[in-house]
Design a protein around this motif. Structure first.
Motif, PDB file in Angstrom:
ATOM      1  N   SER A 146     -11.915  -1.352   1.166  1.00 48.14           N
ATOM      2  CA  SER A 146     -10.553  -0.719   0.086  1.00 48.14           C
ATOM      3  C   SER A 146     -12.064  -0.316  -1.176  1.00 48.14           C
ATOM      4  O   SER A 146     -12.863   0.188  -0.817  1.00 48.14           O
ATOM      5  CB  SER A 146     -10.733  -2.609  -0.864  1.00 48.14           C
ATOM      6  N   GLN A 169       1.044  -1.053  -0.316  1.00 42.82           N
ATOM      7  CA  GLN A 169      -0.034   0.269   0.117  1.00 42.82           C
ATOM      8  C   GLN A 169       0.643   1.287   0.320  1.00 42.82           C
ATOM      9  O   GLN A 169       2.094   0.911   0.049  1.00 42.82           O
ATOM     10  CB  GLN A 169      -0.896   0.208   1.053  1.00 42.82           C
ATOM     11  N   THR A 170       0.287   2.572   0.156  1.00 47.70           N
ATOM     12  CA  THR A 170       1.425   3.144  -0.642  1.00 47.70           C
ATOM     13  C   THR A 170       0.030   4.585  -0.016  1.00 47.70           C
ATOM     14  O   THR A 170       0.353   5.000   1.165  1.00 47.70           O
ATOM     15  CB  THR A 170       1.698   3.904  -1.602  1.00 47.70           C
ATOM     16  N   GLN A 171      -0.371   5.947  -0.602  1.00 49.33           N
ATOM     17  CA  GLN A 171      -0.946   6.794  -0.498  1.00 49.33           C
ATOM     18  C   GLN A 171      -2.531   6.984  -0.650  1.00 49.33           C
ATOM     19  O   GLN A 171      -3.365   6.321  -1.157  1.00 49.33           O
ATOM     20  CB  GLN A 171      -0.597   8.489  -1.120  1.00 49.33           C
ATOM     21  N   GLN A 172      -3.536   8.200   0.352  1.00 51.98           N
ATOM     22  CA  GLN A 172      -4.592   8.562  -0.156  1.00 51.98           C
ATOM     23  C   GLN A 172      -4.918   9.170  -1.395  1.00 51.98           C
ATOM     24  O   GLN A 172      -4.494   9.836  -1.302  1.00 51.98           O
ATOM     25  CB  GLN A 172      -5.203   9.074   0.837  1.00 51.98           C
ATOM     26  N   PRO A 173      -6.173   8.760  -2.285  1.00 50.29           N
ATOM     27  CA  PRO A 173      -7.553   9.372  -2.564  1.00 50.29           C
ATOM     28  C   PRO A 173      -7.441  11.185  -3.169  1.00 50.29           C
ATOM     29  O   PRO A 173      -7.905  10.743  -2.001  1.00 50.29           O
ATOM     30  CB  PRO A 173      -7.908   8.291  -3.623  1.00 50.29           C
ATOM     31  N   TRP A 211      -7.312   1.034  -3.466  1.00 50.39           N
ATOM     32  CA  TRP A 211      -6.436   1.727  -2.210  1.00 50.39           C
ATOM     33  C   TRP A 211      -6.754   0.286  -1.188  1.00 50.39           C
ATOM     34  O   TRP A 211      -8.148   0.494  -1.422  1.00 50.39           O
ATOM     35  CB  TRP A 211      -6.874   3.490  -1.888  1.00 50.39           C
ATOM     36  N   ARG A 212      -6.066   0.791  -0.090  1.00 53.86           N
ATOM     37  CA  ARG A 212      -6.935  -0.449   1.272  1.00 53.86           C
ATOM     38  C   ARG A 212      -6.498   0.778   2.617  1.00 53.86           C
ATOM     39  O   ARG A 212      -5.491   1.369   2.817  1.00 53.86           O
ATOM     40  CB  ARG A 212      -5.626  -1.722   1.489  1.00 53.86           C
ATOM     41  N   GLU A 245      -7.217   1.460 -10.697  1.00 51.49           N
ATOM     42  CA  GLU A 245      -6.521   1.918  -9.453  1.00 51.49           C
ATOM     43  C   GLU A 245      -6.849   1.407  -8.336  1.00 51.49           C
ATOM     44  O   GLU A 245      -7.931   1.899  -7.905  1.00 51.49           O
ATOM     45  CB  GLU A 245      -6.308   3.613  -8.806  1.00 51.49           C
ATOM     46  N   LEU A 255      -6.478   5.690   3.920  1.00 50.87           N
ATOM     47  CA  LEU A 255      -6.483   4.764   2.352  1.00 50.87           C
ATOM     48  C   LEU A 255      -4.954   4.870   1.643  1.00 50.87           C
ATOM     49  O   LEU A 255      -4.337   6.493   1.740  1.00 50.87           O
ATOM     50  CB  LEU A 255      -7.450   5.083   1.794  1.00 50.87           C
ATOM     51  N   GLU A 256      -4.085   4.068   2.093  1.00 48.87           N
ATOM     52  CA  GLU A 256      -3.236   3.695   1.308  1.00 48.87           C
ATOM     53  C   GLU A 256      -3.122   2.675  -0.553  1.00 48.87           C
ATOM     54  O   GLU A 256      -3.553   1.592  -0.588  1.00 48.87           O
ATOM     55  CB  GLU A 256      -1.462   2.951   2.349  1.00 48.87           C
ATOM     56  N   LYS A 257      -2.220   3.703  -1.539  1.00 53.14           N
ATOM     57  CA  LYS A 257      -2.279   3.245  -3.121  1.00 53.14           C
ATOM     58  C   LYS A 257      -1.779   1.886  -2.455  1.00 53.14           C
ATOM     59  O   LYS A 257      -1.064   1.484  -2.057  1.00 53.14           O
ATOM     60  CB  LYS A 257      -1.466   4.237  -3.707  1.00 53.14           C
TER      61      LYS A 257
END
Length: 349
Positions: free
Chosen positions: A134, A35-39, A156-157, A154, A167-169
């Motif tokens: 998700s 995971q990475t970044q918030q939308p 996110w989790r 795309e 929320l992480e991408k």
């Protein structure tokens, strides 16, 4: 029991020879993805919920138990509707059908929020609203009567960062979801196992378009079919502007196995679905608050910018990518097929 719309619809669509977000033979959602970044786009609040979707948490299914078998649908207490409300519903469905008949091809972008406390039990301390575990974004393309493409782009989790919800991408190609329908087959991409699964649509469902799909709300609306399959009532709040809200409860067991009810928002401008919330078969706002919320944006109908050759080229049998495997499946073996066939015969009489 978790509904995974992007999985369940795909198989059901191939059974019904139609589109509608079909999901069951699709690649599984990978719950261990990185995971990475918030939308940052509009349409999400701090908990990841769509702000312009029908997100009522009062479904009226408080006796449901998550592992309890789905019971045959029963007529809701609010039905039959008062005469004025029924006339309103009839008028909406009539106009929606006439509007849908003018659609030859369309495309839109979607966002999907999935709620399930099994994967994310965090609730907003102030509102007690459940956070989405998700979030997906993608595109949908459709050409009448029975060609379609669904693809996520795309994901996110949910995560906790410094004790704050986030929320992480997800950067993992294996969780992508994609399927194509050419009217005779549904081609499901299994990215995790590098497979394309070709599912043949039963001949009796070919050419039926979207009418007999498990979710005939997105692209096409035959009034009689909808009222044969659902108890429908208006739920438009007083604050809504240029929108029509409908609640639909399934009459048939085949539909009730997918969702207990659907809340739909129709935009007045183009009379297409603007958002949609699906509630799990055994949904309960406290004990089993499993649901999925879609928002449909950038909707385009019969646009000249859609190059016809390129548009229809997206609905042909895809080539097998290098290193992938091809799997052919004649027909999906499930008792829901029987239910769909019986309903099709009934509507033909």
């Amino acid at each position: 029991m978790r509904i995974v719309i992007v999985r369940c619809l795909s198989v059901m669509m191939s059974l019904a020879a139609s589109f509608a977000l079909s999901l069951s033979a699709m690649a599984q959602v990978n719950s261990e993805a990185t995971q990475t970044q918030q939308p940052s786009s509009a349409g999400t609040n701090v908990d990841g919920a769509p702000t312009n979707a029908a997100t009522s948490q009062e479904s009226g299914f408080s006796d449901a138990v998550p592992d309890q078998p789905v019971q045959p649908p029963t007529q809701p207490q609010w039905f039959p509707l008062p005469v004025d409300q029924q006339q309103h519903v009839d008028q909406l469905l009539d106009y929606w059908q006439k509007s849908s008949d003018q659609v030859q091809r369309c495309t839109c972008e979607f966002s999907l929020w999935e709620y399930d406390p099994t994967f994310c039990a965090y609730r907003n301390p102030q509102t007690q609203e459940l956070a989405a575990h998700s979030v997906w974004r993608g595109t949908i393309r459709h050409a009448m009567p029975d060609k379609a493409l669904y693809e996520t782009t795309e994901a996110w989790r949910f995560s906790m960062t410094d004790d704050k919800p986030n929320l992480e991408k997800v950067e993992d190609e294996n969780i992508k979801q994609k399927w194509i329908c050419d009217g005779k087959y549904t081609y499901n991409y299994d990215f995790a196992n590098k497979r394309i699964i070709d599912i043949e649509i039963p001949s009796e469902f070919q050419g039926q378009g979207l009418v007999n799909s498990p979710l005939p709300f997105l692209f096409g609306a035959d009034r009689q079919t909808l009222q044969n399959r659902f108890w429908i009532r208006p739920i438009t709040p007083a604050s809504a502007k240029d929108e029509y809200w409908l609640e639909a409860i399934p009459k048939q067991l085949a539909d009730a196995r997918i969702y207990s009810k659907v809340e739909l928002v129709i935009a007045r401008q183009d009379f297409l679905p603007k958002s949609m919330v699906l509630f799990a078969p055994n949904y309960d706002p406290k004990g089993h608050p499993v649901s999925q919320a879609f928002v449909f944006e950038n909707r385009k109908i019969n646009a000249n910018s859609m190059a016809v050759q390129d548009f229809f080229g997206g609905f042909i049998r895809p080539k097998t990518p290098l290193g992938w495997e091809r799997v052919e499946q004649k027909q999906y073996a499930d008792d829901s097929v029987t239910a769909q066939k019986e309903e099709l015969e009934r509507t033909r009489k």
